[in-house]
Write a protein that holds these residues in place. Structure first.
Motif, mmCIF file in Angstrom:
data_model
loop_
_atom_site.group_PDB
_atom_site.id
_atom_site.type_symbol
_atom_site.label_atom_id
_atom_site.label_comp_id
_atom_site.label_asym_id
_atom_site.label_seq_id
_atom_site.Cartn_x
_atom_site.Cartn_y
_atom_site.Cartn_z
ATOM 1 N N ILE A 416 -6.516 3.195 -3.621
ATOM 2 C CA ILE A 416 -5.711 1.999 -3.876
ATOM 3 C C ILE A 416 -6.211 0.890 -2.965
ATOM 4 C CG2 ILE A 416 -3.403 0.981 -3.744
ATOM 5 C CD1 ILE A 416 -2.238 3.686 -4.412
ATOM 6 N N GLU A 417 -6.616 -0.204 -3.559
ATOM 7 C CA GLU A 417 -7.077 -1.350 -2.778
ATOM 8 C C GLU A 417 -5.862 -2.173 -2.360
ATOM 9 O OE1 GLU A 417 -9.991 -1.747 -1.731
ATOM 10 O OE2 GLU A 417 -11.191 -0.409 -2.994
ATOM 11 N N ASN A 418 -5.402 -1.945 -1.154
ATOM 12 C CA ASN A 418 -4.243 -2.674 -0.638
ATOM 13 C C ASN A 418 -4.451 -2.881 0.855
ATOM 14 O OD1 ASN A 418 -1.668 -3.398 0.444
ATOM 15 N ND2 ASN A 418 -0.660 -2.540 -1.360
ATOM 16 N N SER A 419 -4.898 -4.069 1.204
ATOM 17 C CA SER A 419 -5.248 -4.340 2.603
ATOM 18 C C SER A 419 -4.041 -4.240 3.526
ATOM 19 C CB SER A 419 -5.877 -5.733 2.722
ATOM 20 O OG SER A 419 -4.984 -6.729 2.253
ATOM 21 N N TYR A 420 -2.847 -4.509 2.996
ATOM 22 C CA TYR A 420 -1.654 -4.466 3.842
ATOM 23 C C TYR A 420 -1.269 -3.035 4.198
ATOM 24 C CZ TYR A 420 -1.524 -9.088 1.759
ATOM 25 O OH TYR A 420 -1.872 -10.337 1.320
ATOM 26 N N LYS A 421 -1.650 -2.085 3.346
ATOM 27 C CA LYS A 421 -1.341 -0.682 3.617
ATOM 28 C C LYS A 421 -2.422 -0.014 4.458
ATOM 29 C CE LYS A 421 2.485 -0.284 1.162
ATOM 30 N NZ LYS A 421 3.783 0.030 1.793
ATOM 31 N N ASN A 422 -3.522 -0.707 4.663
ATOM 32 C CA ASN A 422 -4.649 -0.110 5.375
ATOM 33 C C ASN A 422 -4.745 -0.640 6.798
ATOM 34 O OD1 ASN A 422 -6.615 1.804 5.291
ATOM 35 N ND2 ASN A 422 -7.888 0.768 3.783
ATOM 36 N N ILE A 423 -3.615 -1.051 7.339
ATOM 37 C CA ILE A 423 -3.568 -1.603 8.692
ATOM 38 C C ILE A 423 -2.901 -0.587 9.616
ATOM 39 C CG2 ILE A 423 -2.657 -3.462 10.133
ATOM 40 C CD1 ILE A 423 -2.619 -5.233 7.643
#
Length: 545
Positions: A416-423
């Protein structure tokens, strides 16, 4: 193990369709209706979109025939109307009606998320947002509302006086915004005509309260009817240390008298003799479990208690979920996993069923089974919705993808491309509870004693409760991106669950979320006492070491 899981998932549709006709049957729902802890007579109870109705008697008692999926409406002149969606497990609904609250009605409740926000997960917001006064809607209901139209990342809440308290979405833990109006600081903006505004600046800080600066053309020499002292917070707006430690919860059950001073083995012997009668006592099994869970050599006794209750509750998904929580409390992960498998069979349309099963596999680092579970979830036509369970599923799929660094099975992963979840974050907290009828208020307190509350109740957000029931989930995640020095508190006020048995909460706290040194701690809480605030968690930086 993997082949068994594939067969298990394959059989779910067969089980579901075999059970489907039961949903067409009428069932009897009964209970008592109260107002201010007194029975309320002549309350109208209607099944929406039908001609079926009932009326409460002098004891506040009622009984009515309904079907799963129908909605019961409880109404009485001058009191807030309550509507309850009937589920597969619904049999008792004890209703506490309250006087209509005009302040509550101001709150739209249109966002289908607990608290109307993703706490701690903020989008890319500029350090400074500029808004010209001419860009504001001159017909705005208030300066706060007018600014929010141009800055949708602002969240407006209402205090007990109906005053608008403003936050930046995702940064609620930093506290409400500070208003600087013509170089003077306020906690709440005073009434300003939109046409008087020249410019608005919103300062978005990482670790402290955000600031909204408003420059106006007000001639203060002509202003003499405003008491500016009314626009500052007083002591009641901050946390006043009124929460009771959950460890101090004491409820006296008469049946426990015979267990006093008994060691676990002696208690086990007594239990086997009296269980046939005592099992009908409300909350018997969990009360006995909680009494002995910290005693030495009690594990065989505890396992027997949970096993007996599990056998009794073989078709009750709410009780089974609570039992799974209890198994986890004594580190019986495999037994909890087996219950989560049962829940997928019992509730194959509930998003939470698949998430809980996948999360159980994730906790044991069985990544292949996590992917199998979620691939089946998507294959059956489910999707990740923009709601609380959708946020949790996204976070945990991203986490699994990052943790499953070695692919030994060639099974396609889900990315899943989700920058907010990859922090990476300092803290992630996942709240789960075993029944959709549970109503409660969670209070977050930061080191400055700023308070932010989220309320899970029909009165506050009926749309949210209905979404929880229709999609099948009872959970919420929050993040604290950076723990400042000092203590963060998590308190809970329980409002009830319309039943006689308690609501069981599972709260999992992840420290250093998304980092190599990530750890977690799970705590289980049973709630039956209503309208009392209890402190559940105290977080600070020492847990990050």
């Amino acid at each position: 193990m993997t082949n068994k899981l594939i067969l298990f998932l394959f059989l779910i549709p067969i089980y579901f369709f075999a059970q489907a006709p039961q949903n067409l049957d009428y069932k009897t729902v009964s209970g008592f209706i109260n107002y201010k802890n007194k029975p309320l007579e002549n309350v109208s109870i209607f099944v929406k979109n039908t001609i079926r109705f009932s009326v409460s008697d002098t004891k506040g008692s009622y009984k009515i025939k309904v079907k799963v999926g129908e909605t019961l409406s409880f109404s009485y002149v001058g009191l807030e109307k309550i509507e309850v969606l009937i589920e597969d497990v619904t049999s008792i609904l004890n209703i506490d009606l309250k006087i209509r609250n005009t302040i509550t009605q101001i709150q739209s409740g249109k966002v289908i998320k607990l608290g109307e926000t993703n706490i701690g997960e903020y989008k890319d917001i500029s350090l400074i947002t500029k808004i010209k006064g001419s860009e504001l809607n001159e017909n705005g209901l208030s300066i706060t509302k007018a600014i929010q139209k141009k800055a949708p990342f602002l969240l407006i809440r209402y205090n007990d006086y109906g005053e608008e308290i403003t936050y930046i979405k995702g940064k609620e833990m930093n506290g409400p915004v500070v208003w600087v109006i013509d170089n003077v600081s306020f906690d709440i903006p005073f009434d300003i005509f939109i046409l008087e505004v020249k410019e608005v600046l919103i300062f978005n800080y990482d670790k402290k309260r955000p600031v909204i600066t408003v420059n106006t053309n007000i001639d203060y020499k002509k202003v003499n009817d405003i008491d500016f002292a009314n626009y500052y917070f007083n002591d009641s707006d901050y946390y006043n240390h009124d929460a009771i430690s959950y460890k101090k919860v004491r409820i006296n059950y008469p049946f426990l008298d015979k267990y006093k001073r008994l060691k676990p083995k002696e208690a086990f012997d007594l239990y086997k003799k009296t269980n046939a009668v005592d099992k009908n006592i409300t909350n018997f099994y969990f009360t006995l479990f909680n009494t002995y869970k910290k005693k030495k050599d009690s594990k065989p006794f505890l396992l027997n208690i949970l096993s007996d209750f599990e056998s009794m509750s073989f078709d009750n998904p709410e009780d089974l979920k609570a039992i799974a929580y209890k198994y986890l409390e004594i580190n019986e992960k495999q037994k909890a996993l087996e219950i989560y498998k049962k829940l997928v069979k019992l509730r194959p349309k509930h998003h939470q069923s698949y998430r809980d099963l996948a999360n159980a596999f994730l906790g044991s680092k069985k990544y292949r089974n996590v992917w199998l579970t979620y691939r089946y979830f998507f294959k059956k036509g489910f999707k990740i919705d923009d709601n609380d369970i959708g946020e949790i599923i996204t976070s945990e799929i991203v986490s699994t993808y990052n943790l499953d660094s070695i692919d030994r099975t060639n099974l396609p992963k889900i990315k899943i491309e989700n920058s907010y979840k990859n922090i990476a974050r300092d803290v992630r907290i996942v709240f789960e509870w075993n029944t959709t009828e549970a109503e409660f208020i969670i209070e977050f307190v930061n080191p400055n004693l700023d308070v932010f509350e989220i309320e899970n109740s029909l009165v506050q957000n009926q749309g949210l409760i209905e979404d929880q029931k229709k999609k099948g989930y009872t959970s919420k995640e929050i993040f604290i991106n950076q723990l400042n020095y000092g203590n963060y508190l998590v308190n809970l006020t329980y409002l009830g669950n319309k039943q006689y048995k308690p609501t069981v909460f599972k709260i999992t706290t992840y420290y250093n979320w998304g980092r190599p040194n990530q750890t977690k701690k799970t705590a289980i809480f049973d709630f039956i006492q209503k309208d009392k605030k209890f402190q559940l968690l105290k977080l600070n930086r020492r847990f990050l070491r």
